[in-house]
Scaffold this motif. Sequence first.
Motif, short mmCIF file in Angstrom:
data_model
loop_
_atom_site.label_atom_id
_atom_site.label_comp_id
_atom_site.label_asym_id
_atom_site.label_seq_id
_atom_site.Cartn_x
_atom_site.Cartn_y
_atom_site.Cartn_z
N HIS A 1 42.50 41.76 37.04
CA HIS A 1 41.64 40.73 37.01
C HIS A 1 41.43 40.36 38.39
O HIS A 1 41.17 39.02 39.23
N THR A 2 41.24 41.26 39.34
CA THR A 2 40.57 41.55 40.41
C THR A 2 39.02 40.84 40.46
O THR A 2 38.61 40.06 41.35
N LEU A 3 38.12 41.13 40.02
CA LEU A 3 37.01 40.99 38.94
C LEU A 3 36.74 39.08 39.26
O LEU A 3 35.84 38.86 39.21
N ASP A 4 37.76 38.56 37.88
CA ASP A 4 37.47 37.62 37.93
C ASP A 4 37.53 36.64 38.81
O ASP A 4 37.16 35.37 39.29
N PHE A 5 38.77 36.93 39.38
CA PHE A 5 39.28 35.82 41.14
C PHE A 5 38.61 36.26 42.75
O PHE A 5 38.93 36.45 43.51
N CYS A 6 37.11 37.18 42.59
CA CYS A 6 36.57 37.87 43.79
C CYS A 6 34.85 37.42 44.15
O CYS A 6 34.11 36.85 42.84
N ALA A 7 34.90 36.75 44.95
CA ALA A 7 32.87 36.40 45.48
C ALA A 7 32.20 37.19 45.24
O ALA A 7 30.89 36.83 44.72
N ASN A 8 32.70 38.35 45.00
CA ASN A 8 31.92 39.78 45.06
C ASN A 8 31.70 41.65 44.16
O ASN A 8 32.88 41.66 44.69
N PRO A 9 31.94 40.94 42.78
CA PRO A 9 32.57 41.79 42.41
C PRO A 9 32.02 43.58 41.93
O PRO A 9 32.54 44.42 42.42
N HIS A 10 30.64 43.11 42.90
CA HIS A 10 29.70 44.78 43.10
C HIS A 10 30.58 45.37 44.48
O HIS A 10 30.32 46.91 45.00
#
Length: 269
Positions: A111-120
């Motif tokens: 779930h790191t991409l769910d709660f980060c500002a810049n997934p790229h």
Amino acid sequence: MSEWFKTSLGQCLTKMEKQRCAQLIPSEYYARSLQIGFPWINYLEAIEVSSQYIVDTRYPSRPMADSLDDTTRPGTSRQPDSPIKDCHHAVSSASALPFPEKAHDLIVMPHTLDFCANPHEVLRQANQTLVAEGCMVIVGFNLFSFYGGIRVFKNHCGQMPWSGRYYSVGRVQDWLALLGFDLAGAEMISYLPPIQAEKWRKKMAFIEKAGDRWWPGLGGVYIIVGRKREMAVRLLPKTTQTWRNLIPGIAQPASQRAAKIRLKLVPKN
């Protein structure tokens, strides 16, 4: 976020995620592994690894004043999450990992991409720290599911986990393909609505089996395993000069012979 995943539904969800990750990750020996996020849960507990690093990304992800909830505000008593034993811990942002390039053989992002500002940027950072032929595991909430539908109504409240950014499986797979990853495995879990009552989840267990068969793309959580494909370049030793002495002279064009003669006749300064 940690408080919600410690509830009855959160614990059931993380248990399923850990089981599916252990089944989907290729059965290999991983010398160095990295888990980005969820420092209170070991997602690689059933995987054979030599050394494991866990990065806590809760605090650098957003300003502290905005990320504090009622249980973490000054003046309230809250017990910190107990760290996982036999692991190296660090506190860092997911988009600025404190590791050199090609340092890990396996990276899991629950779930790191769910709660980060810049997934790229997070994916690029993870890609740089992953060795060639290494595996990357991404766990996240599916946009097209019961979780994604409830998020539409609860996103403005700022409650966890509805305040996150949910992505579709196809979009995440496209991001991995652009970085040069091959799909090594993928699976959907948690087709049930997000109900906290355990007795109702048991009564509706048939939906889990039916969803896996009849609507496999509408699971609440997706798990994607990608393998990094990278051509290894190895410089061969210069042995041509040694073999050239054993081969008799070969006739060369006149232009090349004349060039060599002119080079020899040039006086040295």
